[in-house]
Design an enzyme around this catalytic site. Sequence first.
Site, PDB file in Angstrom:
ATOM      1  N   THR A  41       0.827  -1.244   0.042  1.00  0.00           N
ATOM      2  CA  THR A  41       0.122  -0.109   0.036  1.00  0.00           C
ATOM      3  C   THR A  41       0.690   1.190   0.061  1.00  0.00           C
ATOM      4  OG1 THR A  41      -1.756  -1.132   1.196  1.00  0.00           O
ATOM      5  CG2 THR A  41      -1.879   1.316   1.286  1.00  0.00           C
ATOM      6  N   HIS A  49      -8.475   3.347 -10.579  1.00  0.00           N
ATOM      7  CA  HIS A  49      -8.747   2.773 -12.139  1.00  0.00           C
ATOM      8  C   HIS A  49     -10.541   2.867 -12.268  1.00  0.00           C
ATOM      9  CE1 HIS A  49      -4.707   1.213 -13.008  1.00  0.00           C
ATOM     10  NE2 HIS A  49      -4.780   0.920 -11.989  1.00  0.00           N
TER      11      HIS A  49
HETATM   12  C1  LIG Z   1       3.773  -1.431  -8.519  1.00  0.00           C
HETATM   13  C2  LIG Z   1       2.436  -1.571  -8.005  1.00  0.00           C
HETATM   14  C3  LIG Z   1       1.592  -0.557  -8.548  1.00  0.00           C
HETATM   15  C4  LIG Z   1       0.220  -0.784  -8.353  1.00  0.00           C
HETATM   16  N1  LIG Z   1      -0.643   0.313  -8.614  1.00  0.00           N
HETATM   17  C5  LIG Z   1      -1.853   0.272  -8.515  1.00  0.00           C
HETATM   18  C6  LIG Z   1      -2.903   1.128  -8.580  1.00  0.00           C
HETATM   19  O1  LIG Z   1      -2.630   2.321  -9.363  1.00  0.00           O
HETATM   20  N2  LIG Z   1      -4.166   1.182  -8.415  1.00  0.00           N
HETATM   21  C7  LIG Z   1      -4.620   0.038  -7.794  1.00  0.00           C
HETATM   22  O2  LIG Z   1      -5.937  -0.076  -7.758  1.00  0.00           O
HETATM   23  N3  LIG Z   1      -3.842  -0.953  -7.245  1.00  0.00           N
HETATM   24  C8  LIG Z   1      -2.487  -0.799  -7.526  1.00  0.00           C
HETATM   25  N4  LIG Z   1      -1.717  -1.846  -7.228  1.00  0.00           N
HETATM   26  C9  LIG Z   1      -2.242  -2.821  -6.287  1.00  0.00           C
HETATM   27  C10 LIG Z   1      -2.195  -2.191  -4.858  1.00  0.00           C
HETATM   28  O3  LIG Z   1      -1.416  -1.489  -4.393  1.00  0.00           O
HETATM   29  C11 LIG Z   1      -2.527  -3.653  -3.700  1.00  0.00           C
HETATM   30  O4  LIG Z   1      -3.834  -3.998  -4.373  1.00  0.00           O
HETATM   31  C12 LIG Z   1      -2.783  -2.916  -2.496  1.00  0.00           C
HETATM   32  O5  LIG Z   1      -1.815  -2.070  -2.035  1.00  0.00           O
HETATM   33  C13 LIG Z   1      -2.708  -4.210  -1.553  1.00  0.00           C
HETATM   34  O6  LIG Z   1      -3.123  -3.968  -0.242  1.00  0.00           O
HETATM   35  P1  LIG Z   1      -3.003  -5.148   0.933  1.00  0.00           P
HETATM   36  O7  LIG Z   1      -3.748  -4.457   2.076  1.00  0.00           O
HETATM   37  O8  LIG Z   1      -3.694  -6.299   0.398  1.00  0.00           O
HETATM   38  O9  LIG Z   1      -1.591  -5.508   1.181  1.00  0.00           O
HETATM   39  P2  LIG Z   1      -0.510  -4.591   1.774  1.00  0.00           P
HETATM   40  O10 LIG Z   1      -0.358  -3.274   1.740  1.00  0.00           O
HETATM   41  O11 LIG Z   1       0.957  -5.483   1.531  1.00  0.00           O
HETATM   42  O12 LIG Z   1      -0.710  -4.987   3.379  1.00  0.00           O
HETATM   43  C14 LIG Z   1      -0.315  -6.240   3.917  1.00  0.00           C
HETATM   44  C15 LIG Z   1      -0.115  -6.115   5.388  1.00  0.00           C
HETATM   45  O13 LIG Z   1       0.162  -7.420   6.105  1.00  0.00           O
HETATM   46  C16 LIG Z   1       1.171  -7.305   7.042  1.00  0.00           C
HETATM   47  N5  LIG Z   1       1.331  -8.657   7.341  1.00  0.00           N
HETATM   48  C17 LIG Z   1       2.171  -9.633   6.636  1.00  0.00           C
HETATM   49  N6  LIG Z   1       2.294 -10.543   6.931  1.00  0.00           N
HETATM   50  C18 LIG Z   1       1.760 -10.371   8.279  1.00  0.00           C
HETATM   51  C19 LIG Z   1       1.696 -11.314   9.740  1.00  0.00           C
HETATM   52  N7  LIG Z   1       2.053 -12.683   9.855  1.00  0.00           N
HETATM   53  N8  LIG Z   1       1.474 -10.823  10.830  1.00  0.00           N
HETATM   54  C20 LIG Z   1       0.896  -9.403  10.789  1.00  0.00           C
HETATM   55  N9  LIG Z   1       0.776  -8.652   9.599  1.00  0.00           N
HETATM   56  C21 LIG Z   1       1.320  -9.280   8.746  1.00  0.00           C
HETATM   57  C22 LIG Z   1       2.224  -6.506   6.192  1.00  0.00           C
HETATM   58  O14 LIG Z   1       3.196  -6.168   7.213  1.00  0.00           O
HETATM   59  C23 LIG Z   1       1.418  -5.377   5.205  1.00  0.00           C
HETATM   60  O15 LIG Z   1       1.301  -4.214   6.076  1.00  0.00           O
HETATM   61  C24 LIG Z   1      -0.327  -1.549  -7.324  1.00  0.00           C
HETATM   62  C25 LIG Z   1       0.632  -2.592  -6.846  1.00  0.00           C
HETATM   63  C26 LIG Z   1       2.173  -2.302  -7.194  1.00  0.00           C
HETATM   64  C27 LIG Z   1       3.100  -3.313  -6.540  1.00  0.00           C
END
Ligand SMILES: Cc1cc2nc3c(=O)[nH]c(=O)nc-3n(C[C@H](O)[C@H](O)[C@H](O)COP(=O)(O)OP(=O)(O)OC[C@H]3O[C@@H](n4cnc5c(N)ncnc54)[C@H](O)[C@@H]3O)c2cc1C
Length: 481
Positions: A41, A49
Amino acid sequence: MYDVAIIGAGIMGTSIARNLMRYNLKVIFADRENDVSSGTTKANSGIVHAGYGADADTLQGKFNARGNALYGDLCKELSVPFKRIGSLVLALRPEEVQTLGELKQNGEKLGVPGMKILNREEVLKLEPNVNPDIHGALYAPSAGIVEPWELAVACAENAIDNGAEMLLNYKVSQIKKIENGFELSNGSRTISAKLVINCAGVYADEVYRLITDTPEFKIHPRRGQYFLLDKTAHGFVNHILFPCPSKLGKGVLIVPTVDHNILLGPDSEDLDVNCKESTETTLKRLNFVREEVMKLCRNIPFRENITTFAGLRAEPFGEDFIVSESPQISGFFNVAGMKSPGLSSAPAIAEHVSAWVQDKLKPEPNAKFDPIRRPRIKFVELSSEERQALIRKDPRFGRVICRCETITEGEIVDAIHRNAGGRSLNAIKRRVRPGAGRCQGGFCGPRVLELLARELSCSPTDILQEGEGSNILIGKTKEEA
Ligand SMILES: Cc1cc2nc3c(=O)[nH]c(=O)nc-3n(C[C@H](O)[C@H](O)[C@H](O)COP(=O)(O)OP(=O)(O)OC[C@H]3O[C@@H](n4cnc5c(N)ncnc54)[C@H](O)[C@@H]3O)c2cc1C
């Protein structure tokens, strides 16, 4: 016992936590890092999008279109900057004009509003720096830009304001099924909850493996690298510019940010499953980014580059998101494989997961739920009269700490003391931007460090740049006599 425990405090975990507070539920969200928004994130393109990119019968298609529609109200409630600046998918070759039509048709099926195919002249009128050899573009006015980390911080803060509990520095390392729920542990503290929601980003498969030996999915990181141009490049383009998509994704983009920077990137590089911390940038891949963006525009002001960075997409070895209760373990829900458009989809996924929790626990609505987050003061955006009045009330707003971004002591102190407040230099940067400008913290970093130590009543040597072990100071060079 908690009703719901959420593992991971990225945009998924925090959006879900906030949405669940609309009901009378005891909710806790935990993260292994010392701040929310420490995973994917914090490093992505920040695009909401429009939603024409994925097929109508996929979860990506369904959640993106709905998520986009929810963004306006969500960001208003949470006082997070969000701008619907619109996007252009550029046809760089004559045969790509057909792809534009297909994308438009798909978007129409999903209810994406206002899309138009523009000819070359119309595109160049909107964006004079676009490559003059293009053959047209798909314009989608509902595409927007947001600060993803600020949105996650705001969701966390508002969830806590409404009664959720946040647990940082808590890496879930054991999960046990018990009679009426689950026990989670980090090795020293145990939490029990009736339902568990796994939002652990690139680690979601490993977290799932803590409760089953036969997980249905596996995740590998797909890295994307960027250049970030200074605010002096503001106005170089005013829309999000995409090439036509390929099998590897949406391609390398040019994106204005809500803070008036310009992002160039990302590329797309599959990494080994064991490289889930590999967020370094490489010259080879950045050169590739440079070549690709030069196909979209001419005269790109590369000399305004102030930093490079990389983010990791959670690639699930399948095409679609995994947003479902485990078929093996009742009460355990996976929100996994959240590659792009995960950020855009987050509000819709939060709705979907809340409906699942409602169905499981039948909670009453929370009559006290307040969706509004107290806006933060942005000194730089105030008029001269407003600034003077504010400084008279609180002189800390008269001391500018970050000169690149004009951030005052008052704003930094507020960012430390709010719910889900910042505790490290980068956490403060994500909240109020000292260190996000041209000097990248070279001048303001030591002053932010002093403020953190003062406000948290700890030693300056305890203050971290980001995660564990990133201490900035290690001791005194001259002891007092
Ligand atoms: C290069 C790139 C460009 C992107 N551009 C876009 C965009 O423009 N628009 C869009 O819609 N999406 C985009 N995305 C996708 C978007 O960023 C992700 O879908 C989103 O940030 C995912 O959020 P999340 O909460 O699933 O994961 P994360 O933000 O990774 O959060 C997961 C959390 O879990 C925690 N965690 C892991 N293991 C454990 C554990 N065992 N115990 C406790 N905590 C744990 C981690 O510390 C982390 O904070 C992009 C992604 C990338 C990499």
